[in-house]
Design a protein around this motif. Structure first.
Motif, mmCIF file in Angstrom:
data_model
loop_
_atom_site.group_PDB
_atom_site.id
_atom_site.type_symbol
_atom_site.label_atom_id
_atom_site.label_comp_id
_atom_site.label_asym_id
_atom_site.label_seq_id
_atom_site.Cartn_x
_atom_site.Cartn_y
_atom_site.Cartn_z
ATOM 1 N N UNK A 25 53.636 45.901 -34.669
ATOM 2 C CA UNK A 25 52.812 44.882 -35.338
ATOM 3 C C UNK A 25 51.479 44.772 -34.614
ATOM 4 N N UNK A 26 50.424 44.598 -35.384
ATOM 5 C CA UNK A 26 49.094 44.361 -34.817
ATOM 6 C C UNK A 26 48.428 43.245 -35.620
ATOM 7 N N UNK A 27 47.324 42.750 -35.095
ATOM 8 C CA UNK A 27 46.590 41.726 -35.842
ATOM 9 C C UNK A 27 45.092 41.925 -35.650
ATOM 10 N N UNK A 28 44.324 41.342 -36.573
ATOM 11 C CA UNK A 28 42.862 41.380 -36.484
ATOM 12 C C UNK A 28 42.327 39.957 -36.627
ATOM 13 N N UNK A 29 41.095 39.774 -36.208
ATOM 14 C CA UNK A 29 40.380 38.520 -36.432
ATOM 15 C C UNK A 29 39.250 38.829 -37.415
ATOM 16 N N UNK A 30 39.486 38.596 -38.703
ATOM 17 C CA UNK A 30 38.536 38.974 -39.736
ATOM 18 C C UNK A 30 37.180 38.290 -39.555
ATOM 19 N N UNK A 31 37.189 37.022 -39.156
ATOM 20 C CA UNK A 31 35.928 36.307 -38.944
ATOM 21 C C UNK A 31 35.101 36.983 -37.851
ATOM 22 N N UNK A 32 35.762 37.362 -36.770
ATOM 23 C CA UNK A 32 35.066 38.024 -35.666
ATOM 24 C C UNK A 32 34.496 39.373 -36.113
ATOM 25 N N UNK A 33 35.281 40.110 -36.876
ATOM 26 C CA UNK A 33 34.826 41.421 -37.348
ATOM 27 C C UNK A 33 33.591 41.286 -38.236
ATOM 28 N N UNK A 36 30.290 40.533 -36.712
ATOM 29 C CA UNK A 36 29.709 41.623 -35.927
ATOM 30 C C UNK A 36 29.365 42.851 -36.789
ATOM 31 N N UNK A 37 29.414 42.678 -38.099
ATOM 32 C CA UNK A 37 28.971 43.737 -39.010
ATOM 33 C C UNK A 37 27.604 43.336 -39.553
ATOM 34 N N UNK A 38 26.537 44.063 -39.191
ATOM 35 C CA UNK A 38 25.179 43.679 -39.606
ATOM 36 C C UNK A 38 25.030 43.519 -41.114
ATOM 37 N N UNK A 39 25.690 44.397 -41.883
ATOM 38 C CA UNK A 39 25.575 44.329 -43.341
ATOM 39 C C UNK A 39 26.116 43.002 -43.878
ATOM 40 N N UNK A 40 27.170 42.485 -43.232
ATOM 41 C CA UNK A 40 27.752 41.219 -43.695
ATOM 42 C C UNK A 40 26.792 40.051 -43.430
ATOM 43 N N UNK A 41 26.167 40.057 -42.261
ATOM 44 C CA UNK A 41 25.208 38.994 -41.936
ATOM 45 C C UNK A 41 24.010 39.046 -42.886
ATOM 46 N N UNK A 42 23.551 40.264 -43.192
ATOM 47 C CA UNK A 42 22.443 40.411 -44.146
ATOM 48 C C UNK A 42 22.854 39.906 -45.527
ATOM 49 N N UNK A 43 24.084 40.226 -45.916
ATOM 50 C CA UNK A 43 24.583 39.790 -47.228
ATOM 51 C C UNK A 43 24.667 38.267 -47.294
ATOM 52 N N UNK A 44 25.161 37.651 -46.205
ATOM 53 C CA UNK A 44 25.260 36.194 -46.168
ATOM 54 C C UNK A 44 23.879 35.543 -46.227
#
Length: 264
Positions: A25-33, A36-44
């Motif tokens: 089992x593994x997990x991610x932190x979607x908010x953190x990811x 830290x993705x420049x395209x997402x910040x630009x989109x927001x």
């Protein structure tokens, strides 16, 4: 998601033989990811700018309606019944237009939903593809999102693959940029993309045309109301003038009558 997590924990705790078969089992932190993705910040930022613009437009129209209401309340005493009804109808039309525009911007299928989907979905696909790549390589059986509604009472950092997801996204971006520099596209858009863009532009043009026609009709109606009001005020002024002239003539007649009486 909560139920799935609890079931997995129970199975791992009460069925040692199952966990010994290499279930991981593994997990991610979607908010953190995403942060830290420049395209997402630009989109927001793009989406936030559009939302701010839409809200300003709605506020402007709402203030205009309040002005119309205030003007009607102040002028109601000197307006005819027909003029009052026409002004009330104009306010109703404006209110309906405001509601339609609000739905067009922020409704379930409005512009905000479409723009968010258009801007954010490609980034979500990047994250999903990166996770799929890691799952295939590491043979994970479950990957949970720490930032979702899933309740994680404890999380060991060594099972957090968020940084690994980010590294794959960044590496993919660099490869895509490198390939884009090497091979220039033969054409900017495919025929299908051109058709979609043309259809979207036609829809936008149709909406703008409908709004312009509606605005023109409202402006013409408003002008007619103003002309009618001006004519009414002019007529009343003429009536007052005639009344003043009659009063003046009557005064002069009485004054002449008194003079004639005194002379006799």
């Amino acid at each position: 998601m909560k139920n799935i997590f609890l079931v997995v924990v129970l199975l791992l705790s009460v069925t040692p033989s199952w966990s010994q078969k290499g279930q991981t089992i593994a997990y991610i932190d979607m908010e953190y990811i995403l942060e830290n993705v420049p395209e997402y910040l630009d989109a927001q930022n793009t989406l936030n700018a559009k939302v701010t613009k839409w809200k300003k437009n709605l506020d402007k129209q709402a203030r205009h309606i309040e002005v119309l209401k205030s003007d009607l309340a102040n002028e109601k005493a000197i307006l005819t019944k027909d003029l009052i009804e026409e002004k009330e109808e104009e306010i109703t039309i404006k209110q309906e237009e405001l509601r339609r525009l609000e739905s067009l911007y922020f409704g379930p299928k409005g512009d905000m939903f479409s723009v968010r989907k258009q801007l954010v979905k490609p980034i979500q696909d990047q994250v999903y593809n990166a996770i799929q790549s890691i799952v295939k390589r590491k043979k994970y059986d479950f990957v949970f999102d720490k930032s979702s509604e899933l309740v994680m009472l404890f999380s060991n950092k060594k099972y957090d693959i968020s940084e690994l997801v980010l590294s794959i996204i960044n590496r993919t971006r660099l490869i895509d940029e490198k390939n884009a520099k090497k091979v220039a596209p033969k054409k900017e858009f495919t025929d299908k993309q051109k058709q979609v863009l043309a259809k979207k532009e036609a829809q936008i043009a149709k909406q703008l045309s409908a709004r312009e026609l509606k605005k023109k009709a409202i402006d013409e109606k408003k002008k007619a109301l103003l002309d009618k009001r001006e004519a009414l005020l002019k007529k009343r002024e003429e009536q007052r003038k005639v009344l003043r002239e009659k009063k003046e003539a009557l005064r002069k007649k009485r004054e002449q009558a008194r003079k004639d009486k005194n002379n006799n």
